[in-house]
Design an enzyme around this catalytic site. Structure first.
Site, PDB file in Angstrom:
ATOM      1  CE1 TYR A  63      43.098  10.169  57.493  1.00 56.01           C
ATOM      2  CE2 TYR A  63      43.169  10.825  59.780  1.00 56.01           C
ATOM      3  CZ  TYR A  63      43.133  11.161  58.442  1.00 56.01           C
ATOM      4  OH  TYR A  63      43.131  12.477  58.069  1.00 56.01           O
ATOM      5  CG  HIS A 131      38.398  12.981  54.931  1.00 52.02           C
ATOM      6  ND1 HIS A 131      38.818  11.814  55.496  1.00 52.02           N
ATOM      7  CD2 HIS A 131      39.518  13.717  54.752  1.00 52.02           C
ATOM      8  CE1 HIS A 131      40.134  11.839  55.654  1.00 52.02           C
ATOM      9  NE2 HIS A 131      40.581  12.983  55.203  1.00 52.02           N
ATOM     10  N   PRO A 211      50.754  20.377  58.601  1.00 47.30           N
ATOM     11  CG  PRO A 211      50.680  20.793  60.900  1.00 47.30           C
ATOM     12  CD  PRO A 211      50.119  19.883  59.843  1.00 47.30           C
ATOM     13  CG  LEU A 212      55.043  19.640  61.245  1.00 44.31           C
ATOM     14  CD1 LEU A 212      55.519  18.563  62.225  1.00 44.31           C
ATOM     15  CD2 LEU A 212      55.606  21.006  61.627  1.00 44.31           C
ATOM     16  NE  ARG A 214      50.585  14.961  52.435  1.00 48.15           N
ATOM     17  CZ  ARG A 214      49.380  14.388  52.624  1.00 48.15           C
ATOM     18  NH1 ARG A 214      49.272  13.320  53.352  1.00 48.15           N
ATOM     19  NH2 ARG A 214      48.293  14.891  52.063  1.00 48.15           N
ATOM     20  CG  PHE A 216      59.772  17.926  52.327  1.00 48.31           C
ATOM     21  CD1 PHE A 216      60.490  16.906  51.715  1.00 48.31           C
ATOM     22  CD2 PHE A 216      60.031  19.236  51.957  1.00 48.31           C
ATOM     23  CE1 PHE A 216      61.459  17.187  50.759  1.00 48.31           C
ATOM     24  CE2 PHE A 216      60.991  19.532  50.992  1.00 48.31           C
ATOM     25  CZ  PHE A 216      61.712  18.507  50.392  1.00 48.31           C
ATOM     26  N   GLY A 219      63.018  18.732  57.644  1.00 49.36           N
ATOM     27  CA  GLY A 219      64.339  18.290  57.193  1.00 49.36           C
ATOM     28  C   GLY A 219      64.689  16.875  57.631  1.00 49.36           C
TER      29      GLY A 219
HETATM   30  N1  LIG Z   1      41.860  16.344  55.936  1.00 52.16           N
HETATM   31  C1  LIG Z   1      42.730  15.679  55.236  1.00 52.16           C
HETATM   32  O1  LIG Z   1      42.509  15.339  54.088  1.00 52.16           O
HETATM   33  C2  LIG Z   1      44.058  15.326  55.848  1.00 52.16           C
HETATM   34  C3  LIG Z   1      45.127  14.923  55.047  1.00 52.16           C
HETATM   35  C4  LIG Z   1      46.342  14.641  55.661  1.00 52.16           C
HETATM   36  C5  LIG Z   1      46.467  14.768  57.040  1.00 52.16           C
HETATM   37  N2  LIG Z   1      45.387  15.145  57.791  1.00 52.16           N
HETATM   38  C6  LIG Z   1      45.479  15.292  59.254  1.00 52.16           C
HETATM   39  O2  LIG Z   1      46.567  16.148  59.574  1.00 52.16           O
HETATM   40  C7  LIG Z   1      47.423  15.498  60.475  1.00 52.16           C
HETATM   41  C8  LIG Z   1      48.858  15.946  60.284  1.00 52.16           C
HETATM   42  O3  LIG Z   1      49.266  15.779  58.959  1.00 52.16           O
HETATM   43  P1  LIG Z   1      50.412  14.767  58.500  1.00 52.16           P
HETATM   44  O4  LIG Z   1      50.588  13.699  59.513  1.00 52.16           O
HETATM   45  O5  LIG Z   1      50.090  14.425  57.104  1.00 52.16           O
HETATM   46  O6  LIG Z   1      51.695  15.703  58.386  1.00 52.16           O
HETATM   47  P2  LIG Z   1      52.525  16.662  59.340  1.00 52.16           P
HETATM   48  O7  LIG Z   1      51.892  16.810  60.655  1.00 52.16           O
HETATM   49  O8  LIG Z   1      52.827  17.838  58.514  1.00 52.16           O
HETATM   50  O9  LIG Z   1      53.881  15.840  59.482  1.00 52.16           O
HETATM   51  C9  LIG Z   1      53.911  14.591  60.131  1.00 52.16           C
HETATM   52  C10 LIG Z   1      55.300  14.010  59.998  1.00 52.16           C
HETATM   53  O10 LIG Z   1      56.234  14.899  60.602  1.00 52.16           O
HETATM   54  C11 LIG Z   1      57.061  14.203  61.509  1.00 52.16           C
HETATM   55  N3  LIG Z   1      57.243  15.105  62.666  1.00 52.16           N
HETATM   56  C12 LIG Z   1      56.306  15.544  63.540  1.00 52.16           C
HETATM   57  N4  LIG Z   1      56.833  16.407  64.435  1.00 52.16           N
HETATM   58  C13 LIG Z   1      58.148  16.522  64.118  1.00 52.16           C
HETATM   59  C14 LIG Z   1      59.226  17.238  64.659  1.00 52.16           C
HETATM   60  N5  LIG Z   1      59.061  18.062  65.707  1.00 52.16           N
HETATM   61  N6  LIG Z   1      60.454  17.110  64.082  1.00 52.16           N
HETATM   62  C15 LIG Z   1      60.628  16.301  63.011  1.00 52.16           C
HETATM   63  N7  LIG Z   1      59.639  15.585  62.433  1.00 52.16           N
HETATM   64  C16 LIG Z   1      58.409  15.686  62.994  1.00 52.16           C
HETATM   65  C17 LIG Z   1      56.360  12.925  61.852  1.00 52.16           C
HETATM   66  O11 LIG Z   1      57.278  11.863  61.971  1.00 52.16           O
HETATM   67  P3  LIG Z   1      57.349  10.933  63.287  1.00 52.16           P
HETATM   68  O12 LIG Z   1      56.074  10.201  63.387  1.00 52.16           O
HETATM   69  O13 LIG Z   1      58.514  10.049  62.988  1.00 52.16           O
HETATM   70  O14 LIG Z   1      57.600  11.882  64.420  1.00 52.16           O
HETATM   71  C18 LIG Z   1      55.437  12.689  60.649  1.00 52.16           C
HETATM   72  O15 LIG Z   1      56.027  11.817  59.695  1.00 52.16           O
HETATM   73  C19 LIG Z   1      47.190  14.013  60.197  1.00 52.16           C
HETATM   74  O16 LIG Z   1      47.616  13.222  61.278  1.00 52.16           O
HETATM   75  C20 LIG Z   1      45.718  13.985  59.960  1.00 52.16           C
HETATM   76  O17 LIG Z   1      45.039  13.953  61.203  1.00 52.16           O
HETATM   77  C21 LIG Z   1      44.203  15.434  57.203  1.00 52.16           C
END
Ligand SMILES: NC(=O)c1ccc[n+]([C@@H]2O[C@H](COP(=O)([O-])OP(=O)(O)OC[C@H]3O[C@@H](n4cnc5c(N)ncnc54)[C@H](OP(=O)(O)O)[C@@H]3O)[C@@H](O)[C@H]2O)c1
Length: 337
Positions: A63, A131, A211-212, A214, A216, A219
């Site tokens: 990262y 990973h 879990p969100l 990414r 999407f 909304g």
């Molecule tokens: N193992 C793997 O291959 C892998 C792959 C992907 C991710 N990950 C891990 O999983 C973690 C989480 O995944 P992710 O960051 O991809 O996606 P996510 O947690 O599903 O979604 C993150 C996005 O949601 C927004 N968000 C968060 N809380 C919110 C809320 N309450 N209301 C509206 N929007 C909200 C954030 O925007 P803002 O920043 O603008 O709030 C960000 O752009 C990563 O940080 C990483 O540590 C692991």
């Protein structure tokens, strides 16, 4: 309005005796991957997470090309004892500029851990994940090298990301596995076919990433205006046609949220807790955000109960999702099953 329970819950036991906060924090987007980040705000957000009881912090060596681990080191410098620290090795490249390779050979594992420990400024990693699976190397070699790190005291527990059920079984025969971290959410349910039941059977915890969806599922993501370097541009389901079809799932999540006086993010996380409860599987999602207030909002998912009727409506919406969840389908578990 946000659902706001007062009790943020007790630690959750993943596998192999690893206890973590019931909600984790995904640090990936605190270095640019879904848009620009103010480093000072990123550090404030991390402190806020720990203050709020979200102490299971997730990063990876790739990262930000290493800069994400360096950012986390600033938090660890002051608060190491409060944190359950997870990092990962195996991907080569960066999420923003593209991954170029996967390395799982023993020599690489030994080098990678020392580089991570140095960047993190700590002498031990609580949870060290593979990973991605390097299919050129037997998983026994990779996990065997990881197990040596436990013996050396560099790592406390082992985890695997995007493994198949068979890979999880083979790895577990070499060393106990604390957690599988794979994508799992209302719009990414392929893991439920094989690896989720295997984890439940083997006593391995599950850490759903993205879990969100990414962002999407909340909304708040306008897929037509993603920045040039936004990683989501590489993912088929964010492409214009798919994203517009997938708006239906966002509408359903929003409607359930309105009925529960909750927010879409809270519904998306509560849905994962409901799956874990049904399966008797410890499930600790790691949503990421740059904004401290969203951590408080996301914590509101703990204790938010979805009814069977809500779960049925969400399952139907999930069945209608269009487009692959991965930029490279062979690099996720679904592509190897
Ligand atoms: N193992 C793997 O291959 C892998 C792959 C992907 C991710 N990950 C891990 O999983 C973690 C989480 O995944 P992710 O960051 O991809 O996606 P996510 O947690 O599903 O979604 C993150 C996005 O949601 C927004 N968000 C968060 N809380 C919110 C809320 N309450 N209301 C509206 N929007 C909200 C954030 O925007 P803002 O920043 O603008 O709030 C960000 O752009 C990563 O940080 C990483 O540590 C692991």
């Amino acid at each position: 309005m946000a659902h706001t329970p007062t009790d943020h819950g007790h630690p959750v036991q993943l596998g192999d005796g690893l206890a973590v906060s019931p909600l984790g924090f995904g640090g990936m987007a605190l270095t640019p991957v879904y848009g620009d980040v103010d480093p000072a705000e990123a550090l404030r957000t991390l402190h806020h997470a720990v203050d709020a009881g979200v102490s299971f912090i997730d990063t990876a060596d790739i990262y930000g090309g290493g800069s994400n681990e360096e950012l986390i080191s600033q938090l660890l410098k002051e608060r190491r004892a409060e944190i359950q620290l997870a990092t990962k090795f195996a991907l080569v490249g960066t999420p923003a500029d593209g991954y170029t390779d996967i390395r799982g050979d023993a020599e690489y594992v030994r080098q990678a851990v020392d580089r991570s420990l140095q960047r993190l400024g700590t002498d031990v990693i609580d949870l060290y994940y593979m990973h991605r699976r390097d299919v050129r190397v037997p998983i026994e070699e990779t996990v065997g090298a990881m197990a040596e790190l436990v013996q050396q005291g560099k790592v406390k527990h082992l985890g695997l990301s995007e493994v198949t059920a068979q890979e999880l079984r083979d790895a577990s025969a070499v060393h106990p596995i604390s957690a599988v971290q794979s994508e799992w959410s209302i719009w990414s349910r392929d893991v439920e076919r094989n690896v989720v039941p295997a984890a439940a059977e083997l006593g391995v915890g599950f850490v759903p990433y993205s879990p969100l969806g990414r962002g999407f599922l909340t909304g708040t993501v306008d897929t037509s205006s993603l920045g040039e370097k936004d990683f989501r541009r590489n993912i088929p389901r964010f492409a214009p046609d798919a994203a517009s079809a997938n708006q239906a799932v966002v509408d359903t999540v929003r409607s359930v949220a309105e009925q529960l006086n909750a927010t879409p993010a809270q519904v998306a996380l509560a849905w994962l807790f409901a799956q874990g409860k049904q399966l008797g599987l410890p499930v600790v999602p790691i949503p990421g955000t740059r904004k401290a207030a969203r951590i408080d909002e996301n914590l509101g998912a703990l204790g938010l109960d979805l009814t069977p009727a809500h779960l049925a409506v969400l399952a139907a919406a999930s069945d209608a999702v269009v487009g692959s969840r991965s930029a490279n389908p062979t690099w996720v578990s679904e592509g190897r099953e």
